[in-house]
Design an enzyme around this catalytic site. Structure first.
Site, PDB file in Angstrom:
ATOM      1  CE  LYS A   1      35.467  -7.549  -9.582  1.00 38.47           C
ATOM      2  NZ  LYS A   1      34.402  -7.628  -8.562  1.00 38.47           N
TER       3      LYS A   1
ATOM      4  CE1 TYR B   1      36.402  -4.669 -11.576  1.00 40.45           C
ATOM      5  CE2 TYR B   1      37.323  -5.999 -13.364  1.00 40.45           C
ATOM      6  CZ  TYR B   1      36.244  -5.628 -12.570  1.00 40.45           C
ATOM      7  OH  TYR B   1      35.021  -6.221 -12.763  1.00 40.45           O
TER       8      TYR B   1
HETATM    9  P1  NAI Z   1      27.277  -1.947 -12.398  1.00 38.17           P
HETATM   10  O1  NAI Z   1      28.140  -0.730 -12.417  1.00 38.17           O
HETATM   11  O2  NAI Z   1      26.036  -1.946 -13.193  1.00 38.17           O
HETATM   12  O3  NAI Z   1      26.890  -2.327 -10.905  1.00 38.17           O
HETATM   13  C1  NAI Z   1      27.725  -2.121  -9.801  1.00 38.17           C
HETATM   14  C2  NAI Z   1      26.901  -1.452  -8.730  1.00 38.17           C
HETATM   15  O4  NAI Z   1      27.712  -1.304  -7.556  1.00 38.17           O
HETATM   16  C3  NAI Z   1      26.440  -0.057  -9.120  1.00 38.17           C
HETATM   17  O5  NAI Z   1      25.025   0.033  -9.010  1.00 38.17           O
HETATM   18  C4  NAI Z   1      27.164   0.852  -8.143  1.00 38.17           C
HETATM   19  O6  NAI Z   1      26.418   1.997  -7.774  1.00 38.17           O
HETATM   20  C5  NAI Z   1      27.401  -0.063  -6.975  1.00 38.17           C
HETATM   21  N1  NAI Z   1      28.513   0.379  -6.148  1.00 38.17           N
HETATM   22  C6  NAI Z   1      29.723   0.831  -6.555  1.00 38.17           C
HETATM   23  N2  NAI Z   1      30.477   1.148  -5.504  1.00 38.17           N
HETATM   24  C7  NAI Z   1      29.748   0.882  -4.400  1.00 38.17           C
HETATM   25  C8  NAI Z   1      30.017   0.991  -3.015  1.00 38.17           C
HETATM   26  N3  NAI Z   1      31.183   1.464  -2.560  1.00 38.17           N
HETATM   27  N4  NAI Z   1      29.060   0.616  -2.143  1.00 38.17           N
HETATM   28  C9  NAI Z   1      27.860   0.152  -2.599  1.00 38.17           C
HETATM   29  N5  NAI Z   1      27.562   0.047  -3.913  1.00 38.17           N
HETATM   30  C10 NAI Z   1      28.492   0.402  -4.797  1.00 38.17           C
HETATM   31  O7  NAI Z   1      28.223  -3.159 -12.840  1.00 38.17           O
HETATM   32  P2  NAI Z   1      27.945  -4.734 -13.017  1.00 38.17           P
HETATM   33  O8  NAI Z   1      28.471  -5.090 -14.337  1.00 38.17           O
HETATM   34  O9  NAI Z   1      26.570  -5.084 -12.674  1.00 38.17           O
HETATM   35  O10 NAI Z   1      28.974  -5.324 -11.938  1.00 38.17           O
HETATM   36  C11 NAI Z   1      28.603  -6.093 -10.820  1.00 38.17           C
HETATM   37  C12 NAI Z   1      29.815  -6.832 -10.326  1.00 38.17           C
HETATM   38  O11 NAI Z   1      30.243  -7.770 -11.310  1.00 38.17           O
HETATM   39  C13 NAI Z   1      31.026  -5.942 -10.042  1.00 38.17           C
HETATM   40  O12 NAI Z   1      31.705  -6.421  -8.911  1.00 38.17           O
HETATM   41  C14 NAI Z   1      31.871  -6.123 -11.271  1.00 38.17           C
HETATM   42  O13 NAI Z   1      33.238  -5.838 -11.015  1.00 38.17           O
HETATM   43  C15 NAI Z   1      31.625  -7.578 -11.583  1.00 38.17           C
HETATM   44  N6  NAI Z   1      31.895  -7.967 -12.955  1.00 38.17           N
HETATM   45  C16 NAI Z   1      31.064  -7.589 -13.957  1.00 38.17           C
HETATM   46  C17 NAI Z   1      31.342  -7.992 -15.242  1.00 38.17           C
HETATM   47  C18 NAI Z   1      30.437  -7.684 -16.375  1.00 38.17           C
HETATM   48  O14 NAI Z   1      30.671  -8.226 -17.484  1.00 38.17           O
HETATM   49  N7  NAI Z   1      29.407  -6.861 -16.190  1.00 38.17           N
HETATM   50  C19 NAI Z   1      32.557  -8.745 -15.573  1.00 38.17           C
HETATM   51  C20 NAI Z   1      33.307  -9.148 -14.442  1.00 38.17           C
HETATM   52  C21 NAI Z   1      32.994  -8.744 -13.187  1.00 38.17           C
END
Ligand code: NAI
Length: 320
Positions: free
Chosen positions: A168, A164
């Site tokens: 990132k 990851y």
């Molecule tokens: P989340 O798991 O709620 O949302 C991610 C979404 O991406 C999910 O709805 C999932 O179904 C979708 N997804 C996964 N693989 C996919 C694919 N191959 N094609 C289309 N959709 C896909 O997680 P969150 O926290 O909202 O994360 C959003 C972004 O922010 C991610 O890139 C995550 O790595 C990044 N991030 C989040 C942090 C946090 O504190 N929540 C911290 C650092 C980064």
């Protein structure tokens, strides 16, 4: 409301918009006049399975509030289909938020090729494929706004997240290059390292902390960066969460400069190691050209002294 930032007649594609941060972006842009493509594969946070429900729920929510939205259920690895959904439904794309993500956390010792490959596919290949498909549209219309999503894990590393964190930090280099290539076409690209309560973080943070990290509180920064009024904030790296927004930049120690001749030995480096680590007079390089000036200085220097050598602890050692 007078003075609010609006996105009327603009088309926003948000990947992974079925939950968490993506959903917060989607409902915001839907409420500010934009036409929204809500992409989500609908799988687990580990990247298993798929479903149309996640995207559909968000589309219905936006429509119920009077906005315009369509769903797309492709994996971001098929970015061209996601952008095509925008073109088919709304005839254009103005803003791309590369947000979809998964986790396959495991110690490096136990990491499988599948854990590595899947994380790379979703984060790195996914962001590439979506941006690549949007790029000709952006260039042609001389307008585009992109947000890529990094993470503190990428900037600093984190136990159990070798895959990851590599994926990132890749978003940073990717963004900085797109920012340079896009600038003359009014394509503005920035990268954020967010922190927010979501299914990704709900198991690793205590509830009271999560309460203060609403995904909605990441939205204002993204809204500003992708707004048409932003013509100059390009290639930035931002940390955002819980009401805090800050920018990152590279810092270089004043450094050790030795004549690059046969006196330039490991021992000569060790002897002055403290200079490599000396940040008392830092520099803030913005590109490879900043290094060329240093090289010129080095070429003008006289030979190094070849006296006693020190090791990392400062003890005298016979190293050359
Ligand atoms: P989340 O798991 O709620 O949302 C991610 C979404 O991406 C999910 O709805 C999932 O179904 C979708 N997804 C996964 N693989 C996919 C694919 N191959 N094609 C289309 N959709 C896909 O997680 P969150 O926290 O909202 O994360 C959003 C972004 O922010 C991610 O890139 C995550 O790595 C990044 N991030 C989040 C942090 C946090 O504190 N929540 C911290 C650092 C980064």
């Amino acid at each position: 409301m007078a003075g609010e930032l609006r996105y009327d007649d603009q088309v926003v594609v948000i990947t992974g918009a079925g939950g968490g941060l993506g959903k917060a972006y989607a409902t915001f842009f839907g409420s500010r006049g934009a036409k929204v493509v809500v992409n989500d594969l609908g799988g687990s946070f580990k990247g298993e399975g798929n479903s149309t429900k996640a995207a559909d729920v968000v589309v219905n929510e936006i429509k119920a509030a009077g906005g315009q939205a369509v769903a797309n259920y492709d994996s971001v690895e098929n970015g061209e289909n996601i952008i095509e959904t925008a073109i088919q439904a709304f005839g254009r794309i103005d803003i791309l938020l590369n947000n979809a993500g998964i986790l396959r956390d495991v110690s490096f010792k136990n990491m499988s090729d599948q854990d590595w490959d899947l994380v790379m596919k979703v984060h790195v290949k996914g962001a590439y494929k979506c941006a690549r498909a949007a790029w000709p549209h952006f260039r042609k219309q001389k307008y585009g706004r992109v947000i890529n999503t990094a993470s503190a894990a990428g900037l600093f590393g984190n136990f159990g997240q070798a895959n990851y964190s590599a994926a990132k930090l890749a978003q940073v280099g990717f963004t900085e290059t797109l920012a340079k290539e896009g600038a003359k076409y009014n394509i503005i690209c920035n990268v954020i390292a967010p922190i927010a309560a979501s299914r990704m973080t709900e198991t690793i943070m205590p509830p009271d902390m999560l309460e203060n990290l609403k995904p909605e509180w990441v939205v204002p920064l993204v809204a500003v960066l992708v707004h048409k009024s932003n013509m100059t904030e390009n290639g930035g790296i931002f940390e955002v969460g819980g009401g805090h927004i800050a920018k990152y930049r590279w810092e270089r120690s004043s450094g050790l400069l030795l004549k690059a001749d046969d006196s330039y030995t490991p021992g000569a480096v060790l002897k002055q190691w403290s200079k490599v680590n000396d940040f008392s007079n830092p520099q803030y390089p913005t590109g490879p050209n900043d290094f060329m000036g240093l090289l010129e200085e080095s070429m003008k220097m006289g030979p190094n002294d070849k006296g006693e050598k020190l090791d990392f602890t400062g003890k005298v050692a016979l190293v050359t």
